[in-house]
Enzyme design. Structure first.
Site, PDB file in Angstrom:
ATOM      1  N   ARG A  95       3.669  -4.119   4.153  1.00  0.00           N
ATOM      2  CA  ARG A  95       3.925  -4.693   5.204  1.00  0.00           C
ATOM      3  C   ARG A  95       5.626  -4.637   5.583  1.00  0.00           C
ATOM      4  O   ARG A  95       6.182  -4.864   4.580  1.00  0.00           O
ATOM      5  CB  ARG A  95       3.548  -6.024   5.388  1.00  0.00           C
ATOM      6  CG  ARG A  95       2.091  -6.247   5.221  1.00  0.00           C
ATOM      7  CD  ARG A  95       1.134  -5.596   6.334  1.00  0.00           C
ATOM      8  NE  ARG A  95       1.605  -6.163   7.583  1.00  0.00           N
ATOM      9  CZ  ARG A  95       1.171  -5.497   8.908  1.00  0.00           C
ATOM     10  NH1 ARG A  95       0.331  -4.547   8.901  1.00  0.00           N
ATOM     11  NH2 ARG A  95       1.336  -5.620  10.056  1.00  0.00           N
ATOM     12  N   HIS A 113       9.639   1.536  -5.031  1.00  0.00           N
ATOM     13  CA  HIS A 113       9.270   2.545  -3.855  1.00  0.00           C
ATOM     14  C   HIS A 113       9.112   3.875  -4.687  1.00  0.00           C
ATOM     15  O   HIS A 113       9.703   4.395  -5.511  1.00  0.00           O
ATOM     16  CB  HIS A 113      10.496   2.549  -2.808  1.00  0.00           C
ATOM     17  CG  HIS A 113      10.506   3.637  -1.977  1.00  0.00           C
ATOM     18  ND1 HIS A 113       9.630   3.424  -0.790  1.00  0.00           N
ATOM     19  CD2 HIS A 113      10.799   5.008  -1.717  1.00  0.00           C
ATOM     20  CE1 HIS A 113       9.338   4.522   0.112  1.00  0.00           C
ATOM     21  NE2 HIS A 113      10.194   5.503  -0.633  1.00  0.00           N
TER      22      HIS A 113
HETATM   23  C1  GAR Z   1       2.962   2.270  -5.609  1.00  0.00           C
HETATM   24  O1  GAR Z   1       3.164   3.667  -5.868  1.00  0.00           O
HETATM   25  C2  GAR Z   1       4.215   1.896  -5.078  1.00  0.00           C
HETATM   26  O2  GAR Z   1       5.479   2.468  -5.437  1.00  0.00           O
HETATM   27  C3  GAR Z   1       3.870   2.146  -3.532  1.00  0.00           C
HETATM   28  O3  GAR Z   1       2.589   1.850  -3.411  1.00  0.00           O
HETATM   29  C4  GAR Z   1       1.780   2.072  -4.904  1.00  0.00           C
HETATM   30  C5  GAR Z   1       0.938   1.149  -5.052  1.00  0.00           C
HETATM   31  O4  GAR Z   1       0.317   0.922  -6.282  1.00  0.00           O
HETATM   32  N1  GAR Z   1       4.608   1.204  -2.674  1.00  0.00           N
HETATM   33  C6  GAR Z   1       5.246   1.792  -1.523  1.00  0.00           C
HETATM   34  O5  GAR Z   1       4.665   2.754  -0.936  1.00  0.00           O
HETATM   35  C7  GAR Z   1       6.154   0.670  -0.738  1.00  0.00           C
HETATM   36  N2  GAR Z   1       6.254   1.311   0.345  1.00  0.00           N
HETATM   37  P1  GAR Z   1      -0.534  -0.311  -6.894  1.00  0.00           P
HETATM   38  O6  GAR Z   1      -1.026  -1.386  -6.072  1.00  0.00           O
HETATM   39  O7  GAR Z   1      -1.458   0.327  -7.938  1.00  0.00           O
HETATM   40  O8  GAR Z   1       0.721  -0.874  -7.687  1.00  0.00           O
END
Ligand code: GAR
Length: 192
Positions: A95, A113
């Site tokens: 979000r 990120h």
């Molecule tokens: C991760 O790769 C994180 O870097 C990314 O979502 C994934 C969550 O994985 N975050 C974003 O894209 C933020 N904009 P997880 O729920 O297994 O930690």
């Protein structure tokens, strides 16, 4: 007690990596710190079950139940503030936060990120890196500021982009590195 609150939207593998590192690295003994709560904007976030199994408080603040971003962020902040955290870690929290929310936690708000910022802020980072012909990709842990995916960089990890990589294979390679750098960044902040 230095409480850490982690915000998730999905699988929560970064959150789990932080929880495991906090136990393995004895953050309680060394820093008086612990992961005190995991908060999700989605009731179906897979990571909530892991947190519960670990005896960590969980809460869901469903963004769909609020008429505006401001109202959602206020409810989210109220849930977070029950734990009086020294750190709030966004871990796959999908979000966009209001400037007021970011201001409230200024200096205490971290994000991971999946790109080598300042390259590829926003979504679909792995697809964009492959399409751009990048030879390396990676992930960044940074302090959150009002501008999306900006803010002082705390840790980065680099992985190669391999011949034949798809969005999924590259994402998986990056994710294993995320699990290393997020706990490391938090430990560094706790030590400071
Ligand atoms: C991760 O790769 C994180 O870097 C990314 O979502 C994934 C969550 O994985 N975050 C974003 O894209 C933020 N904009 P997880 O729920 O297994 O930690």
């Amino acid at each position: 007690m230095k409480n850490i609150v982690i915000l998730i939207s999905g699988g929560g593998s970064n959150m789990a990596a932080i929880v495991r590192a906090s136990r393995r690295g004895d953050w309680l003994q060394r820093f008086g710190a612990r992961v005190s709560a995991v908060v999700s904007n989605r009731a179906d976030a897979g990571g909530l079950a892991f947190a519960r199994e670990q005896g960590i408080a969980t809460a869901v603040v469903d963004h769909k139940a609020y008429a505006s971003r401001e109202a959602f962020d206020a409810a989210l902040a109220a849930e977070i503030d029950r734990h009086e955290p020294v750190l709030v870690a966004l871990a796959g929290f999908m979000r966009i936060l209001t400037p007021q929310f970011v201001e409230r936690y200024a200096g205490r708000l971290l994000n991971i990120h999946p790109s080598l910022l300042p390259a590829f802020p926003g979504l679909h980072t792995h697809r964009r890196a492959i399409e751009a012909g990048c030879k390396v990709a990676g992930a960044t842990v940074h302090q959150v500021t009002a501008e999306l995916d900006h803010g002082p960089i705390l840790e980065q990890a680099v992985v190669p982009v391999l011949e034949g990589d798809t969005e999924a294979t590259l994402a998986a390679r990056v994710l294993t590195q995320e699990h290393q750098i997020y706990p490391r960044a938090i430990e560094r902040v706790l030590r400071a």
